[in-house]
Scaffold this active site. Structure first.
Site, PDB file in Angstrom:
ATOM      1  N   SER A   1      -7.615   3.951   8.838  1.00  0.00           N
ATOM      2  CA  SER A   1      -8.273   3.802   7.542  1.00  0.00           C
ATOM      3  C   SER A   1      -7.444   2.937   6.478  1.00  0.00           C
ATOM      4  O   SER A   1      -8.097   1.819   6.166  1.00  0.00           O
ATOM      5  CB  SER A   1      -8.281   5.161   6.912  1.00  0.00           C
ATOM      6  OG  SER A   1      -8.531   5.311   5.497  1.00  0.00           O
TER       7      SER A   1
ATOM      8  N   ARG B   1     -14.260  13.079   5.820  1.00  0.00           N
ATOM      9  CA  ARG B   1     -12.938  13.688   6.037  1.00  0.00           C
ATOM     10  C   ARG B   1     -12.255  14.351   4.962  1.00  0.00           C
ATOM     11  O   ARG B   1     -11.690  15.497   4.998  1.00  0.00           O
ATOM     12  CB  ARG B   1     -11.846  12.530   6.416  1.00  0.00           C
ATOM     13  CG  ARG B   1     -11.872  11.972   7.852  1.00  0.00           C
ATOM     14  CD  ARG B   1     -11.146  10.772   8.125  1.00  0.00           C
ATOM     15  NE  ARG B   1      -9.849  10.962   7.759  1.00  0.00           N
ATOM     16  CZ  ARG B   1      -9.023  10.071   7.180  1.00  0.00           C
ATOM     17  NH1 ARG B   1      -9.326   8.951   6.858  1.00  0.00           N
ATOM     18  NH2 ARG B   1      -7.584  10.287   6.840  1.00  0.00           N
TER      19      ARG B   1
ATOM     20  N   HIS C   1       1.036  -1.225  -0.200  1.00  0.00           N
ATOM     21  CA  HIS C   1       0.010   0.158   0.071  1.00  0.00           C
ATOM     22  C   HIS C   1       0.979   1.283  -0.027  1.00  0.00           C
ATOM     23  O   HIS C   1       1.739   1.354   0.820  1.00  0.00           O
ATOM     24  CB  HIS C   1      -0.968   0.114   1.070  1.00  0.00           C
ATOM     25  CG  HIS C   1      -1.803   1.379   1.200  1.00  0.00           C
ATOM     26  ND1 HIS C   1      -3.020   1.384   0.573  1.00  0.00           N
ATOM     27  CD2 HIS C   1      -1.458   2.496   1.787  1.00  0.00           C
ATOM     28  CE1 HIS C   1      -3.441   2.605   0.895  1.00  0.00           C
ATOM     29  NE2 HIS C   1      -2.538   3.216   1.520  1.00  0.00           N
TER      30      HIS C   1
ATOM     31  N   ASP D   1     -15.134   2.829   7.228  1.00  0.00           N
ATOM     32  CA  ASP D   1     -14.206   3.674   6.546  1.00  0.00           C
ATOM     33  C   ASP D   1     -14.310   4.276   5.243  1.00  0.00           C
ATOM     34  O   ASP D   1     -14.153   5.578   5.164  1.00  0.00           O
ATOM     35  CB  ASP D   1     -12.744   2.751   6.182  1.00  0.00           C
ATOM     36  CG  ASP D   1     -11.607   3.832   5.565  1.00  0.00           C
ATOM     37  OD1 ASP D   1     -11.111   4.549   6.468  1.00  0.00           O
ATOM     38  OD2 ASP D   1     -11.470   3.516   4.288  1.00  0.00           O
TER      39      ASP D   1
ATOM     40  N   LYS E   1      -8.633  -1.842   6.141  1.00  0.00           N
ATOM     41  CA  LYS E   1      -8.906  -2.026   4.798  1.00  0.00           C
ATOM     42  C   LYS E   1      -8.077  -3.177   4.303  1.00  0.00           C
ATOM     43  O   LYS E   1      -8.423  -4.444   4.001  1.00  0.00           O
ATOM     44  CB  LYS E   1      -8.701  -1.236   3.563  1.00  0.00           C
ATOM     45  CG  LYS E   1      -9.910  -0.070   3.719  1.00  0.00           C
ATOM     46  CD  LYS E   1      -9.914   0.903   2.592  1.00  0.00           C
ATOM     47  CE  LYS E   1      -9.180   1.934   3.328  1.00  0.00           C
ATOM     48  NZ  LYS E   1      -9.120   3.185   2.552  1.00  0.00           N
TER      49      LYS E   1
HETATM   50  N1  URA Z   1      -5.599   6.386   2.134  1.00  0.00           N
HETATM   51  C1  URA Z   1      -6.453   5.877   2.784  1.00  0.00           C
HETATM   52  O1  URA Z   1      -7.150   4.738   2.412  1.00  0.00           O
HETATM   53  N2  URA Z   1      -6.774   6.357   3.860  1.00  0.00           N
HETATM   54  C2  URA Z   1      -6.604   7.509   4.331  1.00  0.00           C
HETATM   55  O2  URA Z   1      -7.077   8.199   5.406  1.00  0.00           O
HETATM   56  C3  URA Z   1      -5.481   8.199   3.723  1.00  0.00           C
HETATM   57  C4  URA Z   1      -4.997   7.678   2.496  1.00  0.00           C
END
Ligand code: URA
Length: 423
Positions: free
Chosen positions: A183, A168, A82, A161, A187
């Site tokens: 967040s 947000r 990621h 999320d 995932k």
């Molecule tokens: N990527 C995400 O999935 N969440 C965040 O809060 C910031 C970047």
């Protein structure tokens, strides 16, 4: 439970109990807590922070808001990567097939771009026929048959999320480390990967502008992953300079294919190979050298099968912008700096990104770079080619690039791509 009490506890610098966290996440997902109440809480978290246990509980509550995927039926171990988001960051495209060459399955759930950073799904959608949406069964079948899949996260994964992130994004509360870490990790943990390598970007084009904040984010995420039983490692990598020589959807796919063909810009190759090595090691294969698989076509073979499995034609020509404009150097000199943020904003204004999440992006739009830090340029040499389908966007794209290049009269050695590692 009283939502006002939850908000005021955090507003006044207190710590949220496990019960408060579990309740507020579920109640927000169910629509019982309103957007304006969650915005107030998110702002209180941004201003007053959360401790490690609060962040871990918040993450667990977001995972519990949806389903968890299970890859235990696969023949191979799984590893995912990621990136916290950057300009020209097309690394997932060559990386997923490269890692899959070595019998490590890569379940890469990706997103769309928002703001000045591009999204992997937007890039891949510039390939004719390719589709991002797969069912969980299709994803599992592709992982088994091809070894790599890049697709959209289904709506069942961490729905809390999805809702909170969108909120947000419109309330100035994206940049809170506890909220970013929970967040991302909710995932990734719900996705069920066995190993995870985080690419935490630092610099002008990243969420984290300083090394200190990037390290804090990386440490928080590594602790969350490790605590949940996922083998997690983070690299801190530079995002003061864009990655590679392109920013924009089809332009980045073209560059990723160059890397898969054994060429491409040195920084993109270096980061792809470094992250592949980390993913393989985290999945239990520390002695594999992935680099030769770019040069000898094995990663390209997996790429072609991965694209075709999702309806894409790997041989179809990529779309090209009808309108292009070249920006040239105003002086002789060595390029000392190429500002990632300026390039990201230019690509976005040209149509590569979106202002609201329901906007469409242009496959063809973006910025091609002709010089990077360390290069010497002469007056009139091309610095950038701007690409767009809508010529009225060119002027604002050109304006974004004013001052993007800084010069030096003496030779410049570009800085490293990888700045640090946290495990
Ligand atoms: N990527 C995400 O999935 N969440 C965040 O809060 C910031 C970047």
């Amino acid at each position: 439970m009283d939502v006002i009490e939850v908000i005021t506890t955090k507003r006044d610098g207190g710590r949220l109990s496990n019960d408060q966290i579990d309740w507020v996440i579920q109640a927000y997902t169910d629509g019982v807590v309103a957007d304006e109440q969650m915005s107030a809480l998110a702002m209180a978290i941004l201003l007053n922070g959360m401790d490690r246990d609060e962040i871990a509980r918040w993450t667990a509550a977001m995972i519990a808001s949806g389903e968890r995927m299970d890859f235990s039926s696969l023949r191979h171990p799984t590893a995912d990567k990621h990136s916290t988001g950057g300009v020209g960051d097309k690394i997932t495209l060559p990386l997923a097939p490269l890692v899959a060459v070595f019998d490590v399955a890569v379940p890469q759930l990706s997103g769309r771009g928002l703001g000045h950073t591009g999204g992997t799904l937007d890039k891949l959608e510039s390939i004719p026929g390719w589709r991002a949406a797969l069912s969980n069964e299709e994803m599992l079948a592709q992982l088994d048959a091809v070894g790599a899949v890049i697709c959209a996260a289904g709506s069942g994964l961490a729905p809390a999320d999805k809702k909170l992130y969108a909120l947000r994004d419109t309330t100035g509360t994206v940049e809170a480390i506890p909220l970013i870490a929970s967040s991302i990790m909710s995932k990734k943990i719900a996705e069920g990967t066995g190993a995870l390598v985080l690419d935490v970007k630092v610099g002008s084009g990243a969420f984290m502008k300083t090394r200190e904040r990037a390290e804090e984010l990386a440490r928080t995420m590594v602790d969350l992953g490790t605590g949940a039983g996922v083998h997690t490692v983070a690299l801190l990598t530079d995002m003061d300079t864009p990655l590679g020589l392109t920013a924009g959807n089809a332009l980045e796919v073209r560059e990723a294919v160059e890397v898969l063909a054994g060429g491409g810009p040195a920084d993109v190759v270096e980061l792809t190979v470094t992250l592949a090595r980390e993913m393989l090691a985290a999945a239990g294969k520390p002695d594999v050298d992935p680099a030769p698989a770019l040069a000898d076509g094995r990663a390209m073979d997996v790429w072609r099968r991965m694209i075709a499995a999702q309806g894409g034609d790997p041989d179809a020509p990529l779309p090209v912008a009808e309108h292009q404009h070249v920006v040239v150097a105003e002086r002789d000199g060595h390029v000392a700096r190429l500002d990632a943020m300026a390039v990201g904003v230019a690509a976005w204004r040209l149509g590569a990104g979106r202002a609201r999440k329901e906007d469409a992006v242009q496959a063809v739009a973006g910025v091609e770079m002709h010089a990077r830090p360390g290069d010497h340029v002469t007056t009139g040499a091309p610095l950038f080619t701007l690409h767009t389908a809508t010529p009225e966007r060119l002027e604002r794209g050109i304006a974004a690039l004013e001052g993007a290049v800084e010069y030096s009269d003496t030779p410049v050695t570009p800085g490293p791509v990888v700045l640090g590692r946290i495990s």
